[in-house]
Design a protein around this motif. Sequence first.
Motif, PDB file in Angstrom:
ATOM      1  N   PHE A  10      -1.323 -17.010   6.821  1.00 17.50           N
ATOM      2  CA  PHE A  10      -1.926 -15.423   7.012  1.00 17.50           C
ATOM      3  C   PHE A  10      -3.457 -15.484   7.557  1.00 17.50           C
ATOM      4  O   PHE A  10      -3.907 -16.401   7.341  1.00 17.50           O
ATOM      5  N   ARG A  11      -3.356 -14.310   8.023  1.00 20.56           N
ATOM      6  CA  ARG A  11      -5.081 -13.896   8.319  1.00 20.56           C
ATOM      7  C   ARG A  11      -4.913 -12.514   8.522  1.00 20.56           C
ATOM      8  O   ARG A  11      -3.840 -11.871   8.873  1.00 20.56           O
ATOM      9  N   ALA A  12      -6.283 -11.852   8.343  1.00 18.44           N
ATOM     10  CA  ALA A  12      -6.511 -10.636   8.589  1.00 18.44           C
ATOM     11  C   ALA A  12      -6.465 -10.154  10.123  1.00 18.44           C
ATOM     12  O   ALA A  12      -6.942 -11.061  10.599  1.00 18.44           O
ATOM     13  N   GLY A  13      -6.250  -9.044  10.394  1.00 16.59           N
ATOM     14  CA  GLY A  13      -6.446  -8.457  11.816  1.00 16.59           C
ATOM     15  C   GLY A  13      -5.502  -7.444  12.198  1.00 16.59           C
ATOM     16  O   GLY A  13      -4.925  -6.869  11.491  1.00 16.59           O
ATOM     17  N   SER A  14      -5.817  -7.146  13.427  1.00 17.92           N
ATOM     18  CA  SER A  14      -4.729  -6.124  14.060  1.00 17.92           C
ATOM     19  C   SER A  14      -4.296  -6.622  15.514  1.00 17.92           C
ATOM     20  O   SER A  14      -5.507  -7.166  16.144  1.00 17.92           O
ATOM     21  N   ILE A  15      -3.386  -6.075  15.848  1.00 18.65           N
ATOM     22  CA  ILE A  15      -3.245  -6.442  17.600  1.00 18.65           C
ATOM     23  C   ILE A  15      -3.217  -5.317  18.135  1.00 18.65           C
ATOM     24  O   ILE A  15      -2.885  -4.043  17.885  1.00 18.65           O
ATOM     25  N   THR A  16      -4.038  -5.206  19.315  1.00 16.34           N
ATOM     26  CA  THR A  16      -4.090  -4.127  20.103  1.00 16.34           C
ATOM     27  C   THR A  16      -4.175  -4.282  21.595  1.00 16.34           C
ATOM     28  O   THR A  16      -3.934  -5.551  21.879  1.00 16.34           O
ATOM     29  N   GLY A  17      -3.940  -3.428  22.184  1.00 13.49           N
ATOM     30  CA  GLY A  17      -3.643  -3.527  23.734  1.00 13.49           C
ATOM     31  C   GLY A  17      -4.852  -3.088  24.386  1.00 13.49           C
ATOM     32  O   GLY A  17      -5.715  -2.287  24.032  1.00 13.49           O
ATOM     33  N   PHE A  18      -4.961  -3.882  25.472  1.00 15.02           N
ATOM     34  CA  PHE A  18      -6.229  -3.556  26.273  1.00 15.02           C
ATOM     35  C   PHE A  18      -5.770  -3.488  27.674  1.00 15.02           C
ATOM     36  O   PHE A  18      -5.536  -4.528  28.187  1.00 15.02           O
ATOM     37  N   ARG A  74       1.216  -8.945   2.314  1.00 13.12           N
ATOM     38  CA  ARG A  74       1.805  -9.399   1.399  1.00 13.12           C
ATOM     39  C   ARG A  74       0.678 -10.142   0.398  1.00 13.12           C
ATOM     40  O   ARG A  74       0.697  -9.915  -1.016  1.00 13.12           O
ATOM     41  N   PHE A  75      -0.193 -10.959   0.975  1.00 14.42           N
ATOM     42  CA  PHE A  75      -1.040 -11.503   0.077  1.00 14.42           C
ATOM     43  C   PHE A  75      -2.020 -10.281  -0.681  1.00 14.42           C
ATOM     44  O   PHE A  75      -2.213 -10.564  -1.688  1.00 14.42           O
ATOM     45  N   LYS A  76      -2.627  -9.305   0.076  1.00 17.46           N
ATOM     46  CA  LYS A  76      -3.230  -8.529  -0.397  1.00 17.46           C
ATOM     47  C   LYS A  76      -2.497  -7.754  -1.451  1.00 17.46           C
ATOM     48  O   LYS A  76      -3.055  -7.479  -2.349  1.00 17.46           O
ATOM     49  N   GLU A  77      -1.355  -7.190  -1.451  1.00 15.92           N
ATOM     50  CA  GLU A  77      -0.546  -6.751  -2.414  1.00 15.92           C
ATOM     51  C   GLU A  77      -0.354  -7.566  -3.534  1.00 15.92           C
ATOM     52  O   GLU A  77      -0.501  -6.832  -4.906  1.00 15.92           O
ATOM     53  N   LEU A  78      -0.048  -8.746  -3.405  1.00 15.16           N
ATOM     54  CA  LEU A  78       0.246  -9.710  -4.569  1.00 15.16           C
ATOM     55  C   LEU A  78      -1.194  -9.755  -5.478  1.00 15.16           C
ATOM     56  O   LEU A  78      -1.332  -9.683  -6.764  1.00 15.16           O
ATOM     57  N   THR A  79      -2.262  -9.928  -4.670  1.00 17.00           N
ATOM     58  CA  THR A  79      -3.649 -10.009  -5.450  1.00 17.00           C
ATOM     59  C   THR A  79      -4.082  -8.797  -5.942  1.00 17.00           C
ATOM     60  O   THR A  79      -4.645  -8.885  -7.008  1.00 17.00           O
ATOM     61  N   ARG A  80      -3.626  -7.655  -5.480  1.00 10.97           N
ATOM     62  CA  ARG A  80      -3.767  -6.244  -6.020  1.00 10.97           C
ATOM     63  C   ARG A  80      -3.303  -6.224  -7.389  1.00 10.97           C
ATOM     64  O   ARG A  80      -3.871  -5.872  -8.485  1.00 10.97           O
ATOM     65  N   LYS A  81      -1.877  -6.699  -7.544  1.00 11.84           N
ATOM     66  CA  LYS A  81      -0.935  -6.503  -8.579  1.00 11.84           C
ATOM     67  C   LYS A  81      -1.792  -7.526  -9.805  1.00 11.84           C
ATOM     68  O   LYS A  81      -1.592  -7.183 -10.727  1.00 11.84           O
ATOM     69  N   LEU A  82      -2.192  -8.491  -8.964  1.00 15.55           N
ATOM     70  CA  LEU A  82      -2.693  -9.675 -10.077  1.00 15.55           C
ATOM     71  C   LEU A  82      -3.965  -9.228 -10.888  1.00 15.55           C
ATOM     72  O   LEU A  82      -3.985  -9.288 -12.068  1.00 15.55           O
ATOM     73  N   VAL A  83      -4.610  -8.293 -10.058  1.00 17.83           N
ATOM     74  CA  VAL A  83      -5.856  -7.970 -10.707  1.00 17.83           C
ATOM     75  C   VAL A  83      -5.818  -7.030 -11.474  1.00 17.83           C
ATOM     76  O   VAL A  83      -6.315  -6.590 -12.743  1.00 17.83           O
ATOM     77  N   GLU A  84      -4.608  -5.976 -11.332  1.00 15.48           N
ATOM     78  CA  GLU A  84      -4.275  -4.892 -12.083  1.00 15.48           C
ATOM     79  C   GLU A  84      -3.708  -5.424 -13.501  1.00 15.48           C
ATOM     80  O   GLU A  84      -4.085  -5.190 -14.578  1.00 15.48           O
TER      81      GLU A  84
END
Length: 119
Positions: A10-18, A74-84
Amino acid sequence: MGRLAQLGDFRAGSITGFTRRCGKQSCHCARKGDPGHGPTLRLTYKVGGKTLTESLPDQEGVKRAEAEIAEFRRFKELTRKLVEVNAKICRLRADEGQVDRGAGKKNRKRRSSRRSGAK
């Protein structure tokens, strides 16, 4: 914790058209109203506060980047739940500590506040 271990790449980012214009006078993109070349798809992400961009050369690269971005979400959601959950545990432990605070203290005699006359 098992779900975290099941995550793939996984990695953060977004796909953009140029879209762009190449600058050649004889090219179709030089005509007024022509949309230009593209869109060329790129992966954009930040590292150390700087925005970086990678060209995605083919559809295979686009699919791989999309999968990695989805896995990062998915990683961000799981870590958010873990922190909660961890915050709830900390609050419960703090509440238990307030109830038992005086239970482990020993009764010690206080020292006299009077000065002794002997030297």
